[in-house]
Design an enzyme around this catalytic site. Structure first.
Site, PDB file in Angstrom:
ATOM      1  CB  SER A  49     104.268 142.579  49.649  1.00 13.44           C
ATOM      2  OG  SER A  49     104.700 143.758  48.995  1.00 13.44           O
ATOM      3  CG  ASP A  84     101.876 140.358  53.553  1.00  9.72           C
ATOM      4  OD1 ASP A  84     101.305 139.353  54.015  1.00  9.72           O
ATOM      5  OD2 ASP A  84     101.261 141.346  53.094  1.00  9.72           O
ATOM      6  CG  HIS A  85     100.609 137.260  50.687  1.00 11.85           C
ATOM      7  ND1 HIS A  85      99.692 136.248  50.749  1.00 11.85           N
ATOM      8  CD2 HIS A  85     100.024 138.332  51.258  1.00 11.85           C
ATOM      9  CE1 HIS A  85      98.592 136.686  51.327  1.00 11.85           C
ATOM     10  NE2 HIS A  85      98.760 137.949  51.658  1.00 11.85           N
ATOM     11  CG  ASP A 106     100.075 132.764  49.696  1.00 16.50           C
ATOM     12  OD1 ASP A 106      99.495 131.663  49.605  1.00 16.50           O
ATOM     13  OD2 ASP A 106      99.573 133.827  49.299  1.00 16.50           O
ATOM     14  N   GLY A 208      93.530 140.961  54.690  1.00 20.13           N
ATOM     15  CA  GLY A 208      92.485 141.801  54.092  1.00 20.13           C
ATOM     16  C   GLY A 208      91.705 142.584  55.126  1.00 20.13           C
ATOM     17  N   GLY A 209      92.402 143.147  56.112  1.00 21.66           N
ATOM     18  CA  GLY A 209      91.730 143.857  57.206  1.00 21.66           C
ATOM     19  C   GLY A 209      91.008 145.130  56.773  1.00 21.66           C
ATOM     20  CG  ASN A 231      99.095 147.187  51.979  1.00 22.28           C
ATOM     21  OD1 ASN A 231      99.743 148.198  52.213  1.00 22.28           O
ATOM     22  ND2 ASN A 231      99.172 146.560  50.824  1.00 22.28           N
ATOM     23  CB  THR A 232      93.974 148.724  51.083  1.00 24.93           C
ATOM     24  OG1 THR A 232      94.459 147.543  50.447  1.00 24.93           O
ATOM     25  CG2 THR A 232      93.313 149.614  50.058  1.00 24.93           C
TER      26      THR A 232
HETATM   27  P1  13P Z   1      94.321 145.055  52.959  1.00 26.23           P
HETATM   28  O1  13P Z   1      94.952 145.438  51.674  1.00 26.23           O
HETATM   29  O2  13P Z   1      92.873 144.689  52.826  1.00 26.23           O
HETATM   30  O3  13P Z   1      94.535 146.072  54.021  1.00 26.23           O
HETATM   31  O4  13P Z   1      95.012 143.684  53.430  1.00 26.23           O
HETATM   32  C1  13P Z   1      96.378 143.648  53.704  1.00 26.23           C
HETATM   33  C2  13P Z   1      96.872 142.254  53.797  1.00 26.23           C
HETATM   34  O5  13P Z   1      96.145 141.323  54.055  1.00 26.23           O
HETATM   35  C3  13P Z   1      98.300 142.029  53.563  1.00 26.23           C
HETATM   36  O6  13P Z   1      98.648 140.689  53.580  1.00 26.23           O
END
Ligand code: 13P
Length: 283
Positions: A49, A84-85, A106, A208-209, A231-232
């Site tokens: 990111s 990313d984004h 994005d 957002g996996g 990511n999270t």
């Molecule tokens: P999470 O934070 O839900 O894992 O999503 C990561 C993501 O989509 C990064 O672009």
């Protein structure tokens, strides 16, 4: 082997699995991800990111770390270095110039016309340098880099227009997923996902996996998703392990031991995701 995302996503689309996109935050995470993907023979997209890029030092530092690790650790699976984004055309250009092999522009917060304009500019620059481009449309909700936003489901006709006018390589249509933790149940629109996939015929990306149940992930893959961003979940398992280690070992002050205390937890989570996505033993 450092590559763009074209071949790995096309292969995933054809063979119906998803390439994992794991976000990196530092050298150690990058190393754990690369080692685990190599062990599992899974292709990988390392997502960085803008916030993480700044934290690490800048675009050149990110590329230097990844290239160095790939060489020193003899990593042979396909590895993609991905923004990313990316929030502006300038960000994407800087990343491409530094050696990223893939970028996400994005422009989803702008009008469709502006999104098409910005995405086209990035595609034109990227194509000349053999770099692949992902675009976003609609709005993925949740929290990323400490910025909150609401979900807006992508409209099928808008996605078709954006893809046909820009020639982008992959598309992340917002279909109900969120970054970070879900408040309540994920409400993914699979019907729309399938329709979009059939109409645009390029790899779909699921952001957002984290927190999407395993059966829903499998369903998304069957509806055309070829790249899933995580990511999270890695942040959570790493932090839990490090927090426990510090509580149990108050005498330790070697940063290598402290950061490394999260390694096994991260490796296990990465393996779990690769198995779920079906991307092991593909190379
Ligand atoms: P999470 O934070 O839900 O894992 O999503 C990561 C993501 O989509 C990064 O672009």
């Amino acid at each position: 082997m450092i590559v763009n995302s074209k071949e790995m996503l096309e292969k995933a689309k054809k063979e119906k699995y998803a390439v994992p996109h794991f976000n990196i935050n530092n050298l150690e995470w990058t190393r754990y991800i690369l080692e685990t993907c190599e062990e599992m023979r899974s292709p990988v997209i390392l997502g960085v990111s803008e916030g993480a890029t700044k934290y690490i030092g800048g675009f050149n530092t990110v590329v230097g770390i990844i290239k160095g690790l790939v060489k020193d650790l003899n990593i042979t699976i396909p590895v993609c270095i991905h923004v990313d984004h990316g929030s502006s055309v300038e960000t994407c250009i800087k990343a491409i110039d530094a050696g990223y092999t893939s970028v996400m522009i994005d422009a989803s917060k702008y009008s469709l016309e502006e999104n098409i304009k910005m995405t086209t500019e990035v595609v034109e620059y990227a194509k000349e340098k053999n770099v692949t481009v992902e675009a976003e449309i609609g709005h993925i909700g949740g929290t990323e880099d400490e910025i909150d936003s609401d979900i807006a489901y992508a409209k099928v006709n808008d996605v078709i227009e954006l893809v046909s006018k820009t020639n982008v390589d992959s598309i992340a249509p917002a279909l109900g997923s969120v970054h970070g933790l879900y408040k309540g149940e994920p409400k993914l629109d699979f019907e729309r996902m399938k329709t979009i996939s059939e109409k645009v015929n390029i790899p779909l990306v699921l952001h957002g996996g984290t927190g999407i149940y395993d059966d829903l992930i499998k369903k998304a893959i069957s509806c055309g998703v070829c790249k899933i961003n995580i990511n999270t979940e890695l942040q959570i398992v790493w932090t839990e392990a490090v927090r426990k280690f510090l509580l149990d070992n108050s005498e330790v002050f070697d940063p290598r031991k402290i950061i490394g205390a999260g390694k096994e937890a991260m490796k296990n989570k990465i393996k779990e995701k690769i198995t779920l996505f079906g991307s092991s033993n593909k190379y």
